[in-house]
Design an enzyme around this catalytic site. Structure first.
Site, PDB file in Angstrom:
ATOM      1  CD  GLN A  27     -17.724 -11.447  14.055  1.00 49.35           C
ATOM      2  OE1 GLN A  27     -16.578 -11.036  13.927  1.00 49.35           O
ATOM      3  NE2 GLN A  27     -18.205 -11.878  15.220  1.00 49.35           N
TER       4      GLN A  27
ATOM      5  CE1 TYR B 171     -21.081 -10.151  27.049  1.00 47.11           C
ATOM      6  CE2 TYR B 171     -20.862 -12.530  27.204  1.00 47.11           C
ATOM      7  CZ  TYR B 171     -20.772 -11.283  27.782  1.00 47.11           C
ATOM      8  OH  TYR B 171     -20.352 -11.166  29.082  1.00 47.11           O
TER       9      TYR B 171
ATOM     10  CB  CYS C 298      -8.478   1.334   1.892  1.00 44.41           C
ATOM     11  SG  CYS C 298      -8.448   0.408   3.442  1.00 44.41           S
TER      12      CYS C 298
ATOM     13  CB  CYS D 180      -1.993  -1.683   7.780  1.00 41.84           C
ATOM     14  SG  CYS D 180      -3.448  -2.063   6.780  1.00 41.84           S
TER      15      CYS D 180
ATOM     16  CB  CYS E 184     -11.973  -9.784  18.889  1.00 40.34           C
ATOM     17  SG  CYS E 184     -12.627  -8.732  20.199  1.00 40.34           S
TER      18      CYS E 184
ATOM     19  CB  CYS F 111      -0.931  -0.001   1.212  1.00 34.39           C
ATOM     20  SG  CYS F 111      -1.977   1.465   1.308  1.00 34.39           S
TER      21      CYS F 111
ATOM     22  CG  ASP G   5     -18.357 -13.162  19.404  1.00 36.73           C
ATOM     23  OD1 ASP G   5     -17.241 -12.810  19.849  1.00 36.73           O
ATOM     24  OD2 ASP G   5     -18.747 -12.897  18.254  1.00 36.73           O
TER      25      ASP G   5
ATOM     26  CB  CYS H 121      -2.440   5.013   6.434  1.00 42.11           C
ATOM     27  SG  CYS H 121      -3.954   4.132   6.800  1.00 42.11           S
TER      28      CYS H 121
ATOM     29  CD  GLU I 173     -25.900  -7.760  22.196  1.00 40.90           C
ATOM     30  OE1 GLU I 173     -25.500  -6.607  22.436  1.00 40.90           O
ATOM     31  OE2 GLU I 173     -25.136  -8.725  22.023  1.00 40.90           O
TER      32      GLU I 173
END
Length: 419
Positions: A253, A280, A152, A78, A374, A63, A348, A75, A300
């Site tokens: 997601q 969740y 991007c 990343c 995550c 990139c 989750d 940027c 939730e």
């Protein structure tokens, strides 16, 4: 601050190269294991000045916005485009392995499910007003400066092709000099755009933004600070044959392919359960798919997400019942006694994990559990609680949903052995 010659020996958890500096371990962004570099060092941080000898882990970033030598660098979207694919995939998998080891969990971790460029359907941009319109991009690492981007590589091709349109819409919303966020979801029916700003729009501002959106055929909905300004057509996501319209700016997601991989792992693990609890649950990533064969209770804390799931399930036929419950599981977890009705469970949670909920699951009789996370550190903590409560860890699969960043998803599958 002094210039130092440093040999980079490893890649840290946040994607910085680590080498021995004058004050011990020194972290240098944009450096790679095996590099010999010149860096300006202050304390434990170094700023890359030059790469004297590139290491085998280094590759050319694809990139133009990445790195200290890019056209519009750097940027902050990343962190590790300069790391070669083989080293990168091993590093991401090791983030999960290391987190498990830190909790005394020794288990085989599956190969990383790799991410590819152009898969991110949900991107959160930073934006602000400029003298010639608007700036749209990402924050430069460690700063509040927004780097304006022309392309991007992580976003879907539709988002990339619409960057000029998105920048123009951001300029219409930028009625204050303050920076704001612009979440863009590439849904099946068009872009779902949600602005989150530290300022309000006047009525004339709303009308101007709505007029601009109506001219853009690719825009399905625009919301500003939770208020829907225009919805030309409901944004749609497909959860295993169930079409769901998520609330504006709600969690989904980031990659459709990664979502499918996670859902397939969860569904296969829980397929023998007659009744399943989805904790969740969001707007039904797992619940909708599980309902193809099983009775599901979705819990939730964000009621609009549950309402979206409920509306979607009422429109389809041939699925098992899905009940919903609005409940803050961090403050009021489902108790072990409540979980007696379920043979399977998936949870989750957000990055903070589900410590209190895991404690109740550990005391429950649920036979099979799928833990999705995550954050490898909080996942390992929650798995430790479940294992200490008698569960057996069957597998852990790392999934790269956030390409070229330090973030990695994981799906852990557990079962309670027969007594």
């Amino acid at each position: 601050m002094s210039a130092q010659r440093i040999e980079i020996s490893e890649l840290g958890a946040q994607g910085d190269g680590i080498g021995a500096g004058p004050h011990g371990a020194t972290f240098v962004r944009f450096s790679a294991p095996g590099d010999v570099i010149q860096a300006a060092v202050e304390g434990t941080r170094g700023t890359l000045l030059s790469v004297l000898e590139p290491g085998d882990a280094r590759t050319l970033p694809p990139c133009p916005h990445f790195g200290p030598d890019g056209e519009n660098a750097a940027c902050g979207g990343c962190a590790v485009q300069h790391i070669g694919r083989d080293f990168y995939t091993a590093w991401k998998r090791d983030l999960v392995i290391s987190a498990l080891k830190a909790r005394g969990l020794e288990t085989e971790v599956a190969p990383l499910v790799e991410a590819h460029p152009g898969e991110r359907r949900r991107v959160v941009f930073a934006a602000r007003r400029s003298h010639n319109g608007g700036i749209l991009g990402f924050h430069r690492a460690g700063t509040h400066e927004i780097v304006d981007i022309a392309t991007c590589l992580i976003a879907t091709p539709r988002i990339v092709s619409a960057l000029a349109l998105l920048r123009a819409l951001a300029a219409q919303a930028a009625v204050s000099p303050k920076a704001f966020q612009m979440a863009v979801l590439d849904s099946q029916s068009g872009f779902d755009i949600a602005f989150d700003a530290p300022f309000k729009l006047a009525d004339t501002d709303r009308l101007r933004l709505v007029a601009a959106a109506r001219k853009a055929a690719s825009v399905a909905r625009i919301a500003f600070n939770g208020e829907v300004l225009v919805e030309k057509q409901p944004p749609q996501l497909d959860f295993g044959g169930v079409s769901v319209t998520p609330p504006p700016g709600s969690f989904v997601q980031a990659s459709a392919r990664a979502e499918t991989v996670m859902a397939d792992l969860v569904s296969a693990h829980l397929k023998k359960a007659k009744r399943v609890a989805d904790l969740y649950a969001g707007c039904g990533t797992f619940a909708a798919r599980l309902a193809c064969q099983q009775i599901v209770h979705a819990v939730e804390g964000f009621a609009p997400s549950l309402a979206a799931l409920d509306r979607a399930m009422r429109r389809v036929q041939g699925f098992k019942p899905v009940s919903t419950e609005a409940r803050d599981l961090a403050r009021r977890p489902m108790m072990a006694a409540e979980l007696k009705a379920y043979q399977g469970l998936v949870f989750d949670p957000p990055r903070a994990g589900a410590e209190r909920q895991a404690q109740e699951i550990a005391r429950s009789t649920v036979k099979r559990v799928a833990a999705v996370s995550c954050n490898p550190a909080t996942l390992a903590r929650d798995l430790r609680i479940l294992i200490d409560g008698g569960y057996r860890l069957m597998s852990v699969t790392p999934i790269d949903q956030f390409l070229w960043t330090p973030h990695v998803e994981a799906v852990a599958l557990l079962e309670r052995p027969k007594s």
